[in-house]
Design a protein around this motif. Structure first.
Motif, PDB file in Angstrom:
ATOM      1  N   ASP A 249       0.855  -1.132   0.131  1.00 19.15           N
ATOM      2  CA  ASP A 249      -0.145  -0.091  -0.066  1.00 19.15           C
ATOM      3  C   ASP A 249       0.904   1.347   0.049  1.00 19.15           C
ATOM      4  N   THR A 250       1.861   1.176   0.774  1.00 19.45           N
ATOM      5  CA  THR A 250       2.929   2.408   0.642  1.00 19.45           C
ATOM      6  C   THR A 250       3.521   2.756  -0.638  1.00 19.45           C
ATOM      7  N   MET A 251       3.840   1.761  -1.439  1.00 20.63           N
ATOM      8  CA  MET A 251       4.237   1.953  -2.728  1.00 20.63           C
ATOM      9  C   MET A 251       2.964   2.356  -3.597  1.00 20.63           C
ATOM     10  N   ALA A 252       1.849   1.976  -3.347  1.00 19.32           N
ATOM     11  CA  ALA A 252       0.753   2.448  -4.172  1.00 19.32           C
ATOM     12  C   ALA A 252       0.518   3.888  -3.943  1.00 19.32           C
ATOM     13  N   SER A 278      -3.771  -2.134   4.642  1.00 12.88           N
ATOM     14  CA  SER A 278      -3.177  -1.327   5.696  1.00 12.88           C
ATOM     15  C   SER A 278      -4.219  -0.369   6.160  1.00 12.88           C
ATOM     16  N   SER A 279      -3.934   0.504   7.251  1.00 15.22           N
ATOM     17  CA  SER A 279      -4.801   1.555   7.652  1.00 15.22           C
ATOM     18  C   SER A 279      -4.790   2.849   6.600  1.00 15.22           C
ATOM     19  N   LEU A 280      -3.736   2.625   5.811  1.00 15.13           N
ATOM     20  CA  LEU A 280      -3.625   3.573   4.841  1.00 15.13           C
ATOM     21  C   LEU A 280      -4.735   3.311   3.719  1.00 15.13           C
ATOM     22  N   ALA A 281      -4.614   1.828   3.167  1.00 20.52           N
ATOM     23  CA  ALA A 281      -5.644   1.332   2.205  1.00 20.52           C
ATOM     24  C   ALA A 281      -7.116   2.050   2.780  1.00 20.52           C
ATOM     25  N   GLU A 287      -9.063   5.039  -0.248  1.00 17.77           N
ATOM     26  CA  GLU A 287     -10.048   4.081  -0.425  1.00 17.77           C
ATOM     27  C   GLU A 287      -9.515   3.254  -1.506  1.00 17.77           C
ATOM     28  N   LEU A 288      -8.273   2.746  -1.084  1.00 19.48           N
ATOM     29  CA  LEU A 288      -7.470   1.847  -1.939  1.00 19.48           C
ATOM     30  C   LEU A 288      -7.837   0.415  -2.110  1.00 19.48           C
ATOM     31  N   LEU A 326      -9.017 -10.281  -1.248  1.00 21.60           N
ATOM     32  CA  LEU A 326      -9.509  -9.006  -1.861  1.00 21.60           C
ATOM     33  C   LEU A 326     -10.101  -8.041  -1.330  1.00 21.60           C
ATOM     34  N   VAL A 327      -9.705  -6.698  -1.142  1.00 22.61           N
ATOM     35  CA  VAL A 327     -10.942  -5.978  -0.610  1.00 22.61           C
ATOM     36  C   VAL A 327     -11.117  -4.815  -1.571  1.00 22.61           C
ATOM     37  N   VAL A 328     -12.167  -4.642  -2.297  1.00 21.92           N
ATOM     38  CA  VAL A 328     -12.360  -3.682  -3.551  1.00 21.92           C
ATOM     39  C   VAL A 328     -13.011  -2.503  -3.017  1.00 21.92           C
ATOM     40  N   ARG A 329     -12.139  -1.224  -3.225  1.00 20.68           N
ATOM     41  CA  ARG A 329     -12.672   0.019  -2.674  1.00 20.68           C
ATOM     42  C   ARG A 329     -12.903   0.848  -4.100  1.00 20.68           C
ATOM     43  N   GLY A 330     -12.400   2.142  -3.790  1.00 19.90           N
ATOM     44  CA  GLY A 330     -12.591   2.963  -4.934  1.00 19.90           C
ATOM     45  C   GLY A 330     -11.605   3.316  -6.069  1.00 19.90           C
TER      46      GLY A 330
END
Length: 339
Positions: A249-252, A278-281, A287-288, A326-330
């Motif tokens: 997620d950090t690279m994202a 992660s909390s970032l996502a 909303e990753l 997989l957690v799908v968000r926006g």
């Protein structure tokens, strides 16, 4: 009793025993092996401890039991959010039996990681968790039960390893993008065992599906800065790419910066998938879409494996994979045609 007044006598184990109506040896048993005491007596002792403000002497406990009630954890990058959930999972298991986690952060490199591990061993930890690339010198020098967390290079079969199924997680990300209709995709990778397995899973599934794939950064780091630099190169040299999968997620987050710097939008122009959930996502700002590696469960299993080995209930080594999701968000949608 005023805890700020140094003249006031500290409560002792005998005071706790008297208040709880039990023997001092039972209080000691509650502190060291609570599972061997009935819930009613456990609660009585703990209430007395809280009421009196009793704090057991760790030094005395160590002398009495030949244990420090501490677990050493070696990590190689405090910026990696994967370690936060790993630590939370470990502590959820270790708190009840009274163990504490001692953390040592080290920069990548076998010598530095060995120094961090040696520092924890010098503090007489009862067990060791290596959440970094260990190398033979590190694993060969441990004299306490040791478990490796996360995919690492060169971990011998006799060492227990507990990790997320990163190959499966990478394949999940590829399947998601393929089902959305993406055919030209990029992957931001990095060095290290986890990144290699995520890359292998993503590559394998993308090739099976006939997708055009460009991989960047196999020998690099996995920080936000690395994600930004790799995404910049990817977007500048392969402008037809419609989706990016980042190794974490950090690279994202770095990739998102590179995308926006080129006047593009997520997911309208480019879909973006991270890894770790992660909390970032989860933040409302990002909303990753992300693969949940369940690092909290990895931490729980690591702690359980260590406790079994410390107490002598298990000596066999094992490998265990935790299933991802997989957690799908926006940040993902069907591909757009850019001109």
């Amino acid at each position: 009793m005023n805890p700020r007044n140094p003249q006031v006598r500290r409560p002792t184990i005998y005071d706790v025993a008297k208040s709880a109506g039990v023997s001092p040896s039972l209080v000691s048993l509650v502190l060291q092996n609570p599972e061997r005491v009935s819930e009613k007596r456990r609660e009585s002792v703990r209430n007395a401890i809280a009421e009196l403000g009793y704090r057991p002497s760790r030094a005395a406990t160590t002398l009495a039991s030949n244990r420090t009630k501490s677990i050493g954890l070696v990590i190689d990058d405090y910026r990696n959010l994967w370690f936060v959930d790993l630590l939370r999972g470990m502590e959820s298991v270790l708190t009840e039996p009274g163990f504490q986690v001692m953390l040592a952060d080290s920069r990548p490199g076998e010598n530095r990681i060995k120094e961090a591990a040696d520092g924890l061993l010098a503090m007489h930890v009862d067990g060791l968790v290596i959440a970094a690339e260990p190398g033979a010198a590190v694993l060969g020098g441990t004299v306490v039960p040791t478990v490796v967390a996360g995919w690492r290079h060169g971990v011998p079969a006799e060492v227990s390893l507990i990790t997320n199924d990163d190959d499966g997680g990478g394949a999940m990300a590829a399947d998601h993008l393929m089902h959305l209709g993406h055919r030209s995709v990029g992957h931001l990778s990095g060095s290290g065992g986890a990144a290699a397995h995520r890359r292998a899973g993503f590559q394998g599934r993308a090739r099976q599906a006939g997708m055009d794939l460009v991989v960047v950064g196999e020998e690099g780091g996995t920080s936000e800065e690395d994600g930004y630099a790799s995404a910049c190169w990817l977007l500048d040299h392969h402008p037809g790419i419609t989706a990016i999968f980042a190794a974490n997620d950090t690279m994202a987050l770095g990739a998102l910066g590179a995308i926006k710097a080129r006047g593009l939008a997520v997911p309208e122009d480019i879909s973006l998938v991270g890894y770790d959930n992660s909390s970032l996502a989860k933040s409302r700002l990002l909303e990753l879409t992300s693969v949940d590696n369940r690092s909290d469960l990895v931490g729980m299993e690591v702690a359980r494996a260590l406790l079994h080995r410390i107490t002598g209930n298990a000596v066999e080594t094992h490998r265990k994979l935790i299933d991802p999701a997989l957690v799908v968000r926006g940040t993902t949608a069907g591909p757009a045609v850019r001109h």
